[in-house]
Scaffold this motif. Structure first.
Motif, PDB file in Angstrom:
ATOM      1  N   LEU A 139       0.965  -1.367   0.101  1.00  0.00           N
ATOM      2  CA  LEU A 139       0.041   0.036  -0.024  1.00  0.00           C
ATOM      3  C   LEU A 139       0.703   1.196  -0.131  1.00  0.00           C
ATOM      4  O   LEU A 139       1.784   1.420   0.779  1.00  0.00           O
ATOM      5  CB  LEU A 139      -0.788  -0.044   1.329  1.00  0.00           C
ATOM      6  CG  LEU A 139      -1.709   1.146   1.681  1.00  0.00           C
ATOM      7  CD1 LEU A 139      -2.635   1.478   0.542  1.00  0.00           C
ATOM      8  CD2 LEU A 139      -2.169   1.125   3.057  1.00  0.00           C
ATOM      9  N   VAL A 140       0.839   2.003  -0.869  1.00  0.00           N
ATOM     10  CA  VAL A 140       1.610   3.225  -1.102  1.00  0.00           C
ATOM     11  C   VAL A 140       0.736   4.600  -1.040  1.00  0.00           C
ATOM     12  O   VAL A 140      -0.295   4.508  -1.858  1.00  0.00           O
ATOM     13  CB  VAL A 140       2.289   3.138  -2.292  1.00  0.00           C
ATOM     14  CG1 VAL A 140       3.251   4.625  -2.741  1.00  0.00           C
ATOM     15  CG2 VAL A 140       3.396   2.077  -2.505  1.00  0.00           C
ATOM     16  N   ILE A 141       1.146   5.386  -0.219  1.00  0.00           N
ATOM     17  CA  ILE A 141       0.270   6.818  -0.041  1.00  0.00           C
ATOM     18  C   ILE A 141       1.173   7.886  -0.759  1.00  0.00           C
ATOM     19  O   ILE A 141       2.452   7.855  -0.175  1.00  0.00           O
ATOM     20  CB  ILE A 141      -0.006   7.015   1.342  1.00  0.00           C
ATOM     21  CG1 ILE A 141      -0.779   5.731   1.990  1.00  0.00           C
ATOM     22  CG2 ILE A 141      -0.734   8.379   1.335  1.00  0.00           C
ATOM     23  CD1 ILE A 141      -1.054   5.985   3.621  1.00  0.00           C
ATOM     24  N   ARG A 142       0.814   8.656  -1.714  1.00  0.00           N
ATOM     25  CA  ARG A 142       1.590   9.635  -2.155  1.00  0.00           C
ATOM     26  C   ARG A 142       1.352  10.807  -1.249  1.00  0.00           C
ATOM     27  O   ARG A 142       0.324  11.298  -1.528  1.00  0.00           O
ATOM     28  CB  ARG A 142       1.185   9.738  -3.586  1.00  0.00           C
ATOM     29  CG  ARG A 142       1.395   8.448  -4.381  1.00  0.00           C
ATOM     30  CD  ARG A 142       0.762   8.623  -5.702  1.00  0.00           C
ATOM     31  NE  ARG A 142       1.364   9.285  -6.671  1.00  0.00           N
ATOM     32  CZ  ARG A 142       2.097   8.887  -7.548  1.00  0.00           C
ATOM     33  NH1 ARG A 142       2.572   7.513  -7.675  1.00  0.00           N
ATOM     34  NH2 ARG A 142       2.939   9.549  -8.326  1.00  0.00           N
ATOM     35  N   ILE A 143       2.385  11.385  -0.599  1.00  0.00           N
ATOM     36  CA  ILE A 143       2.197  12.644   0.070  1.00  0.00           C
ATOM     37  C   ILE A 143       2.906  13.732  -0.570  1.00  0.00           C
ATOM     38  O   ILE A 143       3.913  13.659  -0.709  1.00  0.00           O
ATOM     39  CB  ILE A 143       2.624  12.569   1.469  1.00  0.00           C
ATOM     40  CG1 ILE A 143       1.991  11.290   2.266  1.00  0.00           C
ATOM     41  CG2 ILE A 143       2.480  13.507   2.161  1.00  0.00           C
ATOM     42  CD1 ILE A 143       2.417  10.653   3.316  1.00  0.00           C
ATOM     43  N   PRO A 144       2.522  14.883  -1.189  1.00  0.00           N
ATOM     44  CA  PRO A 144       3.035  15.916  -1.806  1.00  0.00           C
ATOM     45  C   PRO A 144       3.872  16.728  -1.058  1.00  0.00           C
ATOM     46  O   PRO A 144       3.757  16.658   0.154  1.00  0.00           O
ATOM     47  CB  PRO A 144       1.790  16.493  -2.432  1.00  0.00           C
ATOM     48  CG  PRO A 144       0.795  16.606  -1.652  1.00  0.00           C
ATOM     49  CD  PRO A 144       0.799  15.075  -1.179  1.00  0.00           C
ATOM     50  N   GLU A 145       4.831  17.322  -1.356  1.00  0.00           N
ATOM     51  CA  GLU A 145       5.831  18.303  -0.609  1.00  0.00           C
ATOM     52  C   GLU A 145       6.353  17.802   0.511  1.00  0.00           C
ATOM     53  O   GLU A 145       6.805  18.498   1.500  1.00  0.00           O
ATOM     54  CB  GLU A 145       4.741  19.285   0.136  1.00  0.00           C
ATOM     55  CG  GLU A 145       4.302  20.639  -1.202  1.00  0.00           C
ATOM     56  CD  GLU A 145       5.268  21.463  -1.607  1.00  0.00           C
ATOM     57  OE1 GLU A 145       6.256  21.403  -1.145  1.00  0.00           O
ATOM     58  OE2 GLU A 145       4.879  22.363  -2.502  1.00  0.00           O
ATOM     59  N   ARG A 146       6.539  16.486   0.492  1.00  0.00           N
ATOM     60  CA  ARG A 146       7.246  15.949   1.632  1.00  0.00           C
ATOM     61  C   ARG A 146       8.492  15.249   1.061  1.00  0.00           C
ATOM     62  O   ARG A 146       9.252  14.508   1.882  1.00  0.00           O
ATOM     63  CB  ARG A 146       6.586  14.769   2.483  1.00  0.00           C
ATOM     64  CG  ARG A 146       5.295  15.649   3.026  1.00  0.00           C
ATOM     65  CD  ARG A 146       5.826  16.303   4.326  1.00  0.00           C
ATOM     66  NE  ARG A 146       4.781  16.704   5.184  1.00  0.00           N
ATOM     67  CZ  ARG A 146       4.873  17.107   6.410  1.00  0.00           C
ATOM     68  NH1 ARG A 146       6.144  17.873   6.574  1.00  0.00           N
ATOM     69  NH2 ARG A 146       3.952  17.730   7.361  1.00  0.00           N
TER      70      ARG A 146
END
Ligand SMILES: [Zn+2]
Length: 188
Positions: free
Chosen positions: A86-93
């Protein structure tokens, strides 16, 4: 996804399986050096062949990331446990771009269900939602506020009136006693 930005990075955390079932809100400290997402750590031009990307300077404070886990039912949990990550894409990190005007890269957060979470990952309570005022209630409150001064006299008014009457009574009684005393003492 092809806008210029800092390098994307990969980070992997373990969370308690029940957190995923509940869709819990979690918080963890982001390491300063993370795996380059473009080469998965193998080394490429984006990361200068190092396979790693720094997301902040050496002297900068540790960075806490909060993320709400997507709710997973039991069957999708099993498929996650059996290798489908399970991959969560978190912007700006992710990595910092060359120009400060450009956004940071993505953090591709791999979430792995486990018996216990990693020590640096903790669950946090959601802040209580603000009280919900429906439009109808808000209007009713407004109407009540508009009517209040006309409908109800100030609550202190009747009390002040009865006090004044009491004082008039006391003065009258004293005056009568004074007259009676004058008469009895023979001076009236
Ligand atoms: Zn790379």
């Amino acid at each position: 996804m092809d806008v210029p930005r800092g390098s994307d990075v990969i980070h992997r955390i373990h969370v308690a399986a029940e957190w995923l079932e509940e869709g819990a809100l979690i918080e963890f400290e982001l390491p300063r050096n993370l795996k380059c997402a473009a080469c998965e750590g193998g080394g490429c031009d984006a990361c200068g062949r190092s396979g790693a990307v720094s997301v902040r300077g050496r002297k900068e404070l540790a960075e806490l990331v909060q993320v709400t886990l997507p709710k997973r039912d039991e069957s999708s949990l099993e498929s996650t446990a059996s290798g489908r990550t399970l991959v969560i894409r978190i912007p700006e990190r992710g990595g910092i771009a060359d120009s400060p005007a450009l956004p940071r890269g993505l953090l591709l957060l791999s979430v792995v269900p486990a018996d216990a979470a990693d020590p640096e990952v903790r669950r946090i309570e959601r802040p209580a939602p603000p009280p919900v005022i429906t439009e109808e209630e808000a209007l009713a409150e407004q109407a009540a506020a508009d009517e209040a001064p006309a409908a109800a006299p100030p609550p202190s008014a009747p009390l002040a009136k009865s006090r004044a009457l009491l004082w008039v009574g006391v003065v009258l009684v004293l005056w009568l006693l004074f007259l009676a005393w004058l008469r009895l003492s023979g001076r009236g």
